[in-house]
Design an enzyme around this catalytic site. Sequence first.
Site, PDB file in Angstrom:
ATOM      1  N   GLU A   1      22.680  31.461 -17.449  1.00 38.87           N
ATOM      2  CA  GLU A   1      23.798  31.350 -16.498  1.00 38.87           C
ATOM      3  C   GLU A   1      23.680  32.547 -15.560  1.00 38.87           C
ATOM      4  O   GLU A   1      23.962  33.679 -15.942  1.00 38.87           O
ATOM      5  CB  GLU A   1      25.134  31.385 -17.250  1.00 38.87           C
ATOM      6  CG  GLU A   1      26.341  31.378 -16.329  1.00 38.87           C
ATOM      7  CD  GLU A   1      27.649  31.679 -17.068  1.00 38.87           C
ATOM      8  OE1 GLU A   1      27.786  31.327 -18.260  1.00 38.87           O
ATOM      9  OE2 GLU A   1      28.534  32.303 -16.446  1.00 38.87           O
TER      10      GLU A   1
ATOM     11  N   ARG B   1      27.860  36.711  -8.816  1.00 39.13           N
ATOM     12  CA  ARG B   1      28.602  37.949  -8.591  1.00 39.13           C
ATOM     13  C   ARG B   1      27.868  38.903  -7.672  1.00 39.13           C
ATOM     14  O   ARG B   1      28.453  39.790  -7.103  1.00 39.13           O
ATOM     15  CB  ARG B   1      28.768  38.675  -9.936  1.00 39.13           C
ATOM     16  CG  ARG B   1      30.055  38.344 -10.616  1.00 39.13           C
ATOM     17  CD  ARG B   1      30.071  38.957 -11.990  1.00 39.13           C
ATOM     18  NE  ARG B   1      30.285  37.905 -12.949  1.00 39.13           N
ATOM     19  CZ  ARG B   1      30.448  38.076 -14.246  1.00 39.13           C
ATOM     20  NH1 ARG B   1      30.402  39.299 -14.749  1.00 39.13           N
ATOM     21  NH2 ARG B   1      30.651  37.070 -15.030  1.00 39.13           N
TER      22      ARG B   1
ATOM     23  N   THR C   1      30.277  32.366 -12.500  1.00 43.32           N
ATOM     24  CA  THR C   1      31.223  32.987 -11.564  1.00 43.32           C
ATOM     25  C   THR C   1      31.322  32.174 -10.269  1.00 43.32           C
ATOM     26  O   THR C   1      31.299  32.718  -9.164  1.00 43.32           O
ATOM     27  CB  THR C   1      30.853  34.469 -11.252  1.00 43.32           C
ATOM     28  OG1 THR C   1      30.345  35.092 -12.430  1.00 43.32           O
ATOM     29  CG2 THR C   1      32.076  35.247 -10.783  1.00 43.32           C
TER      30      THR C   1
ATOM     31  N   LYS D   1      34.658  26.506 -21.330  1.00 40.27           N
ATOM     32  CA  LYS D   1      34.315  27.894 -21.638  1.00 40.27           C
ATOM     33  C   LYS D   1      35.621  28.558 -22.062  1.00 40.27           C
ATOM     34  O   LYS D   1      36.681  28.257 -21.500  1.00 40.27           O
ATOM     35  CB  LYS D   1      33.748  28.522 -20.365  1.00 40.27           C
ATOM     36  CG  LYS D   1      33.761  30.040 -20.280  1.00 40.27           C
ATOM     37  CD  LYS D   1      32.997  30.465 -19.035  1.00 40.27           C
ATOM     38  CE  LYS D   1      33.289  31.921 -18.676  1.00 40.27           C
ATOM     39  NZ  LYS D   1      32.064  32.638 -18.293  1.00 40.27           N
TER      40      LYS D   1
HETATM   41  C1  3PG Z   1      31.178  36.212 -18.395  1.00 41.25           C
HETATM   42  O1  3PG Z   1      31.198  36.158 -17.184  1.00 41.25           O
HETATM   43  O2  3PG Z   1      31.092  35.206 -19.100  1.00 41.25           O
HETATM   44  C2  3PG Z   1      31.351  37.529 -19.016  1.00 41.25           C
HETATM   45  O3  3PG Z   1      31.352  38.548 -18.090  1.00 41.25           O
HETATM   46  C3  3PG Z   1      30.343  37.816 -20.068  1.00 41.25           C
HETATM   47  O4  3PG Z   1      30.988  38.691 -20.896  1.00 41.25           O
HETATM   48  P1  3PG Z   1      30.259  39.934 -21.579  1.00 41.25           P
HETATM   49  O5  3PG Z   1      29.715  40.762 -20.458  1.00 41.25           O
HETATM   50  O6  3PG Z   1      31.358  40.636 -22.344  1.00 41.25           O
HETATM   51  O7  3PG Z   1      29.190  39.379 -22.473  1.00 41.25           O
END
Ligand code: 3PG
Length: 211
Positions: free
Chosen positions: A40, A44, A68, A128
């Site tokens: 994924e 960002r 995102t 999610k």
């Molecule tokens: C996401 O966008 O799913 C999270 O930022 C991932 O979370 P993590 O950085 O705590 O693994």
Amino acid sequence: MNILEKIEQLGVMPVIVIDNADDAPALAEALLAGGVYAAEITMRTAAGRAAIEKMSKEYPDMLVGAGTVLTAEAALDAINAGSSFIVSPGFNPAVAEVCAKYNIPYLPGVVTPTEIDMALSHGINWLKFFPAESFGGAKTIKALSAPYSDVKFMPTGGITLDNIADYLKLPCIYCCGASFIAERALIREHNFAEITRRCADAVELVKQIRG
Ligand code: 3PG
């Protein structure tokens, strides 16, 4: 096997924040070497879209999705870049519409029953759960899955090798998303060997837990 089933079979999803799209091929090699065939890539950073394009074109066996995705425009952009699936932190009906139009799986973020209802009303039941650790983690997902027995969750947010097993044990969880697998700094430093190691560790853990 469809895209969602492939994601479920893998069990872990590296959430990627990439600063330079030129790193995408080496990153794909590192992920694949560790047994991780999906990514994924978040929108960002400015490099996100180009990284999706590069990875999906040069590595057709990789399942490359966009994360995102906050607007319908970004969803369209990500689909045009070659994304096989779309992930967003919340449920966005405009993004859902674009994904439905192009027949691309949409994995929207939820934490509450009302948000699950919204996703279900758009025919989406692979969701999610974000941010997972801040909203009660596996315990909350287990509670949500009692009334929503047809819903499947991909928790992300605060998942590490220390707590991933708590999630993977639940049958309603199809995959765990985490950034530690291919940490931003490791990509920036070109420490691809460490990324491969982390992928292999995560994949091994999935195997151990699921049997
Ligand atoms: C996401 O966008 O799913 C999270 O930022 C991932 O979370 P993590 O950085 O705590 O693994």
